[in-house]
Design a protein around this motif. Structure first.
Motif, short mmCIF file in Angstrom:
data_model
loop_
_atom_site.label_atom_id
_atom_site.label_comp_id
_atom_site.label_asym_id
_atom_site.label_seq_id
_atom_site.Cartn_x
_atom_site.Cartn_y
_atom_site.Cartn_z
N LEU A 61 44.98 40.36 38.72
CA LEU A 61 45.37 39.01 38.34
C LEU A 61 45.75 38.27 39.61
CD1 LEU A 61 46.19 36.83 36.24
CD2 LEU A 61 48.44 37.90 36.19
N ASP A 62 44.99 37.22 39.92
CA ASP A 62 45.30 36.37 41.07
C ASP A 62 46.01 35.13 40.55
OD1 ASP A 62 43.98 38.16 42.69
OD2 ASP A 62 42.13 37.00 42.77
N MET A 63 47.21 34.90 41.06
CA MET A 63 47.99 33.75 40.62
C MET A 63 48.07 32.72 41.73
SD MET A 63 51.01 35.65 38.49
CE MET A 63 51.70 34.13 37.93
N GLY A 64 47.63 31.52 41.41
CA GLY A 64 47.73 30.40 42.34
C GLY A 64 48.79 29.43 41.86
N ALA A 65 48.93 28.34 42.56
CA ALA A 65 49.94 27.34 42.19
C ALA A 65 49.61 26.69 40.85
CB ALA A 65 50.04 26.27 43.27
N ASP A 66 48.30 26.54 40.56
CA ASP A 66 47.92 25.83 39.35
C ASP A 66 47.06 26.62 38.37
OD1 ASP A 66 45.81 25.90 41.09
OD2 ASP A 66 45.09 23.89 40.64
#
Length: 100
Positions: free
Chosen positions: A57-62
């Motif tokens: 799971l890659d989590m970015g700001a948006d």
């Protein structure tokens, strides 16, 4: 896998699970978190597995991006392809290609 037992006992248990699955014609899934167990135990399990699925799971700001990789399939060459997917009212696989 976190039990303080002899590694031979764990290997024997894995062998029993394999034999029962083979005799009954069923699939068996072993779920584990990468890096959360002693490396030699993880290696034994990965070596004996027929298929390995790696989910990240890659989590970015948006946004969040789920990725599936299959680095091992016994009898086949491993693939470097990563499949993006979303879990909503089912599983949706992203069939578009990223252009960088």
């Amino acid at each position: 896998m976190n039990l303080d037992i002899n590694p031979r006992v764990l290997r024997r248990l894995m062998h029993i699970i394999y034999e029962v699955s083979k005799e009954t014609g069923t699939l068996t899934y072993l779920y584990g978190l990468k890096g959360s167990h002693p490396k030699h135990i993880e290696n034994d399990i990965l070596i004996s597995a027929d298929v390995i699925f790696e989910i990240s799971l890659d989590m970015g700001a948006d946004k969040m991006v789920n990725k599936l990789a299959i680095p091992k399939m016994r009898g086949m060459l491993p693939t470097l392809e990563v499949i993006k997917f979303k879990i909503c009212d089912g599983v949706r696989i992203d069939t578009s290609k990223d252009m960088a």
